[in-house]
Write a protein that holds these residues in place. Structure first.
Motif, PDB file in Angstrom:
ATOM      1  N   THR A 138       0.685  -1.282   0.138  1.00  0.00           N
ATOM      2  CA  THR A 138      -0.028  -0.113  -0.016  1.00  0.00           C
ATOM      3  C   THR A 138       0.908   1.154   0.006  1.00  0.00           C
ATOM      4  N   TYR A 139       0.789   2.125  -0.844  1.00  0.00           N
ATOM      5  CA  TYR A 139       1.258   3.448  -0.983  1.00  0.00           C
ATOM      6  C   TYR A 139       0.412   4.448  -1.050  1.00  0.00           C
ATOM      7  N   PRO A 140       0.805   5.562  -0.559  1.00  0.00           N
ATOM      8  CA  PRO A 140      -0.124   6.742  -0.552  1.00  0.00           C
ATOM      9  C   PRO A 140      -0.234   7.592  -2.062  1.00  0.00           C
ATOM     10  N   ALA A 141      -1.173   8.326  -2.382  1.00  0.00           N
ATOM     11  CA  ALA A 141      -1.403   8.945  -3.595  1.00  0.00           C
ATOM     12  C   ALA A 141       0.247   9.521  -4.047  1.00  0.00           C
ATOM     13  N   SER A 142       0.891  10.187  -2.980  1.00  0.00           N
ATOM     14  CA  SER A 142       1.952  11.103  -3.263  1.00  0.00           C
ATOM     15  C   SER A 142       3.177  10.183  -3.756  1.00  0.00           C
ATOM     16  N   THR A 143       3.236   8.978  -3.522  1.00  0.00           N
ATOM     17  CA  THR A 143       4.184   8.140  -3.905  1.00  0.00           C
ATOM     18  C   THR A 143       4.023   7.067  -4.965  1.00  0.00           C
ATOM     19  N   GLY A 144       4.870   7.395  -6.010  1.00  0.00           N
ATOM     20  CA  GLY A 144       4.497   6.309  -7.211  1.00  0.00           C
ATOM     21  C   GLY A 144       5.146   5.110  -6.799  1.00  0.00           C
ATOM     22  N   ARG A 145       4.752   4.004  -7.359  1.00  0.00           N
ATOM     23  CA  ARG A 145       5.591   2.523  -7.042  1.00  0.00           C
ATOM     24  C   ARG A 145       6.560   2.356  -8.035  1.00  0.00           C
ATOM     25  N   ASN A 146       7.443   1.264  -7.683  1.00  0.00           N
ATOM     26  CA  ASN A 146       8.569   0.935  -8.321  1.00  0.00           C
ATOM     27  C   ASN A 146       8.237  -0.476  -9.030  1.00  0.00           C
ATOM     28  N   VAL A 147       8.004  -0.239 -10.514  1.00  0.00           N
ATOM     29  CA  VAL A 147       7.891  -1.613 -10.980  1.00  0.00           C
ATOM     30  C   VAL A 147       8.849  -2.680 -10.867  1.00  0.00           C
ATOM     31  N   GLY A 148      10.397  -2.309 -10.859  1.00  0.00           N
ATOM     32  CA  GLY A 148      11.378  -3.092 -10.735  1.00  0.00           C
ATOM     33  C   GLY A 148      11.192  -3.887  -9.306  1.00  0.00           C
ATOM     34  N   GLU A 149      10.443  -3.276  -8.253  1.00  0.00           N
ATOM     35  CA  GLU A 149      10.491  -3.902  -7.113  1.00  0.00           C
ATOM     36  C   GLU A 149       9.058  -5.021  -7.120  1.00  0.00           C
ATOM     37  N   ILE A 150       8.204  -4.506  -8.023  1.00  0.00           N
ATOM     38  CA  ILE A 150       7.184  -5.508  -8.249  1.00  0.00           C
ATOM     39  C   ILE A 150       7.362  -6.977  -8.837  1.00  0.00           C
ATOM     40  N   LEU A 151       8.478  -6.802  -9.761  1.00  0.00           N
ATOM     41  CA  LEU A 151       8.971  -7.540 -10.537  1.00  0.00           C
ATOM     42  C   LEU A 151      10.013  -8.580  -9.670  1.00  0.00           C
ATOM     43  N   ARG A 152      10.592  -7.800  -8.764  1.00  0.00           N
ATOM     44  CA  ARG A 152      11.578  -8.572  -8.049  1.00  0.00           C
ATOM     45  C   ARG A 152      10.782  -9.439  -6.929  1.00  0.00           C
ATOM     46  N   VAL A 153       9.626  -8.938  -6.289  1.00  0.00           N
ATOM     47  CA  VAL A 153       8.866  -9.676  -5.339  1.00  0.00           C
ATOM     48  C   VAL A 153       8.282 -10.739  -5.955  1.00  0.00           C
ATOM     49  N   LEU A 154       7.736 -10.516  -7.247  1.00  0.00           N
ATOM     50  CA  LEU A 154       7.132 -11.604  -8.180  1.00  0.00           C
ATOM     51  C   LEU A 154       8.227 -12.778  -8.334  1.00  0.00           C
ATOM     52  N   ASP A 155       9.391 -12.337  -8.507  1.00  0.00           N
ATOM     53  CA  ASP A 155      10.323 -13.460  -8.763  1.00  0.00           C
ATOM     54  C   ASP A 155      10.805 -14.286  -7.319  1.00  0.00           C
ATOM     55  N   SER A 156      10.679 -13.651  -6.457  1.00  0.00           N
ATOM     56  CA  SER A 156      10.926 -14.250  -5.103  1.00  0.00           C
ATOM     57  C   SER A 156       9.766 -15.278  -4.790  1.00  0.00           C
ATOM     58  N   LEU A 157       8.425 -14.822  -5.161  1.00  0.00           N
ATOM     59  CA  LEU A 157       7.180 -15.532  -4.757  1.00  0.00           C
ATOM     60  C   LEU A 157       7.262 -16.792  -5.604  1.00  0.00           C
ATOM     61  N   GLN A 158       7.641 -16.611  -6.985  1.00  0.00           N
ATOM     62  CA  GLN A 158       7.753 -17.814  -7.905  1.00  0.00           C
ATOM     63  C   GLN A 158       8.652 -18.652  -7.329  1.00  0.00           C
ATOM     64  N   LEU A 159       9.822 -18.227  -7.115  1.00  0.00           N
ATOM     65  CA  LEU A 159      11.001 -19.098  -6.630  1.00  0.00           C
ATOM     66  C   LEU A 159      10.660 -20.026  -5.352  1.00  0.00           C
ATOM     67  N   THR A 160      10.159 -19.180  -4.339  1.00  0.00           N
ATOM     68  CA  THR A 160       9.915 -19.793  -3.172  1.00  0.00           C
ATOM     69  C   THR A 160       8.502 -20.675  -3.108  1.00  0.00           C
ATOM     70  N   SER A 161       7.939 -20.319  -4.104  1.00  0.00           N
ATOM     71  CA  SER A 161       6.633 -21.509  -4.309  1.00  0.00           C
ATOM     72  C   SER A 161       7.123 -22.676  -4.991  1.00  0.00           C
ATOM     73  N   GLU A 162       8.414 -22.643  -5.595  1.00  0.00           N
ATOM     74  CA  GLU A 162       8.902 -24.046  -6.262  1.00  0.00           C
ATOM     75  C   GLU A 162       9.902 -24.661  -5.439  1.00  0.00           C
ATOM     76  N   TYR A 163      10.597 -24.151  -4.661  1.00  0.00           N
ATOM     77  CA  TYR A 163      11.740 -24.588  -3.791  1.00  0.00           C
ATOM     78  C   TYR A 163      11.631 -24.394  -2.745  1.00  0.00           C
TER      79      TYR A 163
END
Ligand code: BEZ
Length: 211
Positions: A138-163
């Motif tokens: 959750t971010y406030p209106a004044s702070t844009g998100r970081n697409v790289g961070e969302i890809l990074r956590v997606l990589d972690s979630l996918q990896l840790t769901s397999e191993y």
């Protein structure tokens, strides 16, 4: 009620810029990134939607579908899309939900009245192929998100769901990972044939297993 990790992502039917969808059916066996933005024709949101569109091929590679939402209408989203293409160099290439009646926003608790009583905050829900919520941000209106961070956590979630591993601080794809403490050393030797370093009995590092 707030949505918590492990909950089933609420299903819904909604109009989007790409037609009417039934959310779970639309997700199919993909991962899903459902994210809200506060309002169309606003500056930070314009940059975010452009950046997510530019990165769409990275989400595709990860079998992840993007879908946005704000409490504006589909017609408004379509009008705004021209500005996104013009100013961000990337045209909108995933659906945005029109949610004027706040139905989906309320279902996902995206309006935080003490921040703003009518507009959605910048919520992100990452949903697994099993339709369970794997991550919320959750971010406030004044702070844009970081697409790289969302890809990074997606990589972690996918990896840790397999191993049976977890990812350490500041991990990025290809970095060393942590062997689950519940795995005995003998078993770890066969599960992680690249070997591992034992820094503490509970902290064993191994090269990323799928690289
Ligand atoms: C923005 O995207 O810049 C924005 C949206 C709503 C409130 C404040 C800022």
């Amino acid at each position: 009620m707030a949505i918590r990790l492990g909950d089933t992502a609420p299903d819904f039917t909604a109009d989007t810029t790409e037609g009417t969808i039934q959310f779970h059916e639309w997700l199919g066996d993909s991962w899903g990134i459902l994210f809200s933005h506060p309002k169309d024709f606003t500056p930070v949101c314009t940059t975010e939607l452009g950046a997510f569109s530019a990165a769409k091929s990275e989400f595709d590679k990860r079998n992840a579908k993007l879908i946005g939402l704000s409490v504006d209408s589909v017609e408004s989203h379509k009008g705004w899309a021209g500005d996104i293409a013009e100013t961000q160099g990337s045209a909108l290439n995933f659906p945005i939900i029109g949610d004027e009646d706040h139905r989906v926003a309320d279902l996902y608790d995206m309006i935080h009245p003490n921040a703003n009583d009518t507009l959605t905050v910048r919520s992100v829900f990452i949903i697994g192929p099993d339709k369970k919520v794997k991550l919320t941000l959750t971010y406030p209106a004044s702070t844009g998100r970081n697409v790289g961070e969302i890809l990074r956590v997606l990589d972690s979630l996918q990896l840790t769901s397999e191993y049976q591993v977890s990812t350490p601080v500041n991990w990025t794809d290809g970095g060393e990972v942590i062997i689950a403490p519940a795995i005995p050393d003998e078993e770890a030797k066969t599960r992680f044939p690249k070997g591992f370093k034992t820094l503490k009995p509970y902290l064993r590092m191994t090269p990323q297993p799928n690289k």
